[in-house]
Design a protein around this motif. Structure first.
Motif, PDB file in Angstrom:
ATOM      1  N   ILE A   1       0.883  -1.187   0.000  1.00 44.97           N
ATOM      2  CA  ILE A   1       0.000   0.000   0.000  1.00 44.97           C
ATOM      3  C   ILE A   1       0.909   1.223   0.000  1.00 44.97           C
ATOM      4  O   ILE A   1       1.930   1.234   0.695  1.00 44.97           O
ATOM      5  CB  ILE A   1      -0.871   0.058   1.278  1.00 44.97           C
ATOM      6  N   ASN A   2       0.543   2.230  -0.746  1.00 42.96           N
ATOM      7  CA  ASN A   2       1.211   3.522  -0.579  1.00 42.96           C
ATOM      8  C   ASN A   2       0.644   4.128   0.705  1.00 42.96           C
ATOM      9  O   ASN A   2      -0.382   4.804   0.696  1.00 42.96           O
ATOM     10  CB  ASN A   2       0.961   4.444  -1.768  1.00 42.96           C
ATOM     11  N   THR A   3       1.345   3.840   1.789  1.00 48.87           N
ATOM     12  CA  THR A   3       0.843   4.266   3.101  1.00 48.87           C
ATOM     13  C   THR A   3       0.887   5.784   3.253  1.00 48.87           C
ATOM     14  O   THR A   3       0.295   6.332   4.169  1.00 48.87           O
ATOM     15  CB  THR A   3       1.675   3.617   4.226  1.00 48.87           C
ATOM     16  N   ASN A   4       1.591   6.442   2.338  1.00 49.22           N
ATOM     17  CA  ASN A   4       1.685   7.905   2.388  1.00 49.22           C
ATOM     18  C   ASN A   4       0.541   8.608   1.661  1.00 49.22           C
ATOM     19  O   ASN A   4       0.473   9.832   1.661  1.00 49.22           O
ATOM     20  CB  ASN A   4       2.990   8.370   1.736  1.00 49.22           C
TER      21      ASN A   4
ATOM     22  N   TRP B   1       2.527  -0.115   7.173  1.00 46.35           N
ATOM     23  CA  TRP B   1       3.242  -1.195   6.496  1.00 46.35           C
ATOM     24  C   TRP B   1       3.335  -2.375   7.456  1.00 46.35           C
ATOM     25  O   TRP B   1       3.790  -2.237   8.582  1.00 46.35           O
ATOM     26  CB  TRP B   1       4.638  -0.735   6.069  1.00 46.35           C
TER      27      TRP B   1
ATOM     28  N   ASP C   1       9.793  -2.083   0.100  1.00 42.38           N
ATOM     29  CA  ASP C   1       8.598  -1.970   0.932  1.00 42.38           C
ATOM     30  C   ASP C   1       7.693  -0.848   0.440  1.00 42.38           C
ATOM     31  O   ASP C   1       7.369   0.091   1.174  1.00 42.38           O
ATOM     32  CB  ASP C   1       8.996  -1.737   2.402  1.00 42.38           C
ATOM     33  N   ARG C   2       7.319  -0.938  -0.811  1.00 37.26           N
ATOM     34  CA  ARG C   2       6.418   0.035  -1.416  1.00 37.26           C
ATOM     35  C   ARG C   2       5.523  -0.717  -2.384  1.00 37.26           C
ATOM     36  O   ARG C   2       5.819  -1.844  -2.776  1.00 37.26           O
ATOM     37  CB  ARG C   2       7.230   1.100  -2.197  1.00 37.26           C
TER      38      ARG C   2
HETATM   39  C1  LIG Z   1       6.458   6.963   2.399  1.00 41.26           C
HETATM   40  O1  LIG Z   1       7.308   8.068   2.201  1.00 41.26           O
HETATM   41  C2  LIG Z   1       8.622   7.888   2.705  1.00 41.26           C
HETATM   42  C3  LIG Z   1       9.345   9.210   2.563  1.00 41.26           C
HETATM   43  O2  LIG Z   1       9.294   9.639   1.234  1.00 41.26           O
HETATM   44  C4  LIG Z   1       9.284   6.756   1.936  1.00 41.26           C
HETATM   45  O3  LIG Z   1      10.585   6.550   2.442  1.00 41.26           O
HETATM   46  C5  LIG Z   1       8.477   5.513   2.126  1.00 41.26           C
HETATM   47  O4  LIG Z   1       9.032   4.477   1.345  1.00 41.26           O
HETATM   48  C6  LIG Z   1       7.036   5.729   1.718  1.00 41.26           C
HETATM   49  N1  LIG Z   1       6.280   4.545   2.066  1.00 41.26           N
HETATM   50  C7  LIG Z   1       5.597   3.822   1.201  1.00 41.26           C
HETATM   51  C8  LIG Z   1       4.939   2.604   1.723  1.00 41.26           C
HETATM   52  O5  LIG Z   1       5.452   4.100   0.034  1.00 41.26           O
END
Ligand SMILES: *[C@@H]1O[C@H](CO)[C@@H](O)[C@H](O)[C@H]1NC(C)=O
Ligand SMILES: *[C@@H]1O[C@H](CO)[C@@H](O)[C@H](O)[C@H]1NC(C)=O
Ligand SMILES: *[C@@H]1O[C@H](CO)[C@@H](O)[C@H](O)[C@H]1NC(C)=O
Length: 331
Positions: free
Chosen positions: A129-132, A142, A154-155
């Motif tokens: 998931i794009n947790t952001n 995550w 982990d994205r």
């Molecule tokens: C969320 O953003 C951070 C900072 O940019 C990044 O390091 C991280 O991988 C991102 N998380 C996801 C799950 O995409």
């Protein structure tokens, strides 16, 4: 020349990944068979067993081990078709989508909900998931990554998991708008396999029983009928974790695929706009419920949302999953 040829044959013995179900703790088996260096996952929470890279000889030998129940090749997962061609730059906020409108039982361009899923954990076993994503409001966390092909990433590179998460719990397109979403990555841009899925489910079982929070899991991927997957979802259900699965979208009997075929999951088929059964949805006695699954608007992993062209009944499964979440919350 001949020696060289033989050497080549020896070095090209191919290995495949297998799922091995055992009668008791798998460790006895992989140690006694000397395949410890090759085993990758141990599935003690779901059932006794492990996965390993084996050549054909090793697989046959394992099958003959009295402690072994079955040795089957890890199959590729059947992943949903996706189409991000209608990706849009800006989310439209309070437009009521047809699928949300349907869900409260009254077609009036409004989605009225009694529960918002707060306090409920929804495990998204998918591509991450794009947790952001701002639509997820920091409620997505995550969990774990079991995607062999994208081990240290982990994205969500694929987008499907974020889309699912958005349907379940995003601010504007979600069903349960205050649910906690937990990313369990088991597939990537180039797909996934059964051993990774089992490893993810094995993790969820442990995690959800540890937190003690109402938990559910929906699985929008699948494979042909498979006993190990069905045993896994049974173990999850018996541990009190609701499991929701898509019926699949190749117009066939849902009883022919896993986990949809398991009596321990809610299997969801898809309806389309106008509230008709969607012609590509799988069907049959293994289907428990039919929910909106076509033209479902949700998020992409790239911080955007997708237009109306993603046809997949799996979307309905997430939706139903959310309903289950709301029910849990109210209990
Ligand atoms: C969320 O953003 C951070 C900072 O940019 C990044 O390091 C991280 O991988 C991102 N998380 C996801 C799950 O995409
Ligand atoms: C969303 O709702 C707000 C307030 O209810 C309203 O002012 C706004 O116009 C709506 N936006 C859209 C795109 O409908
Ligand atoms: C969401 O749930 C939390 C508790 O889990 C609560 O504190 C918060 O106010 C809720 N948010 C909304 C918008 O209702």
């Amino acid at each position: 020349m001949r020696v060289l040829w033989i050497a080549l044959v020896i070095f090209t013995v191919t290995c495949d990944q297998y799922i091995i179900r055992t009668r008791k703790n798998a460790q006895h088996v992989y140690s006694s068979e000397n395949i410890a260096p090759n085993h990758d996952y141990v599935f003690g929470n779901l059932f006794y067993g492990f996965s390993a890279e084996l050549d054909a000889q090793q697989a046959i030998k394992l099958e003959q081990n009295p402690l072994v129940i079955s040795v089957t090749k890890s199959k590729p997962l059947i992943l949903p078709i996706k189409d991000f061609s209608n990706e849009q730059p800006n989310p439209i906020s309070n437009t009521t989508e047809w699928n949300l409108d349907q869900l409260d039982g009254v077609i009036d361009k409004r989605y009225i909900y009694e529960g918002d899923g707060h306090g409920v954990d929804c495990y998204i076993v998918d591509s991450g998931i794009n947790t952001n994503h701002t639509q997820l409001q920091g409620r997505a966390i995550w969990g774990a990554n079991f995607c062999t092909k994208e081990k240290n990433i982990d994205r969500d590179l694929d987008g499907h998991g974020t889309h699912v998460a958005g349907i379940v719990g995003s601010k504007d397109y979600g069903v349960a708008r205050n649910v906690t979403l937990i990313a369990v990555k088991v597939s990537g841009e180039t797909g996934g396999n059964q051993a990774d899925l089992l490893a993810g489910l094995n993790w969820v079982l442990k995690k959800a029983t540890t937190t003690g929070r109402p938990s559910l899991i929906n699985i929008s991927m699948g494979l042909g009928f498979d006993e190990a997957i069905n045993l896994a979802v049974q173990a999850l259900t018996e541990a009190g974790i609701a499991v929701v699965a898509a019926s699949g979208n190749f117009f066939s009997d849902a009883c022919g695929i896993s986990p949809a075929s398991s009596p321990f999951v809610f299997t969801v088929a898809a309806s389309g706009p106008k509230n008709m059964f969607w012609e590509k949805s799988n069907h049959g006695k293994c289907v428990n419920v039919i929910a909106p699954g076509v033209n479902i608007k949700s998020l992409t992993a790239w911080g955007r949302y997708v237009g109306d062209d993603w046809y997949f009944p799996g979307m309905s499964s997430r939706r139903w999953c959310c309903c289950t979440g709301v029910v849990h919350q109210e209990v």
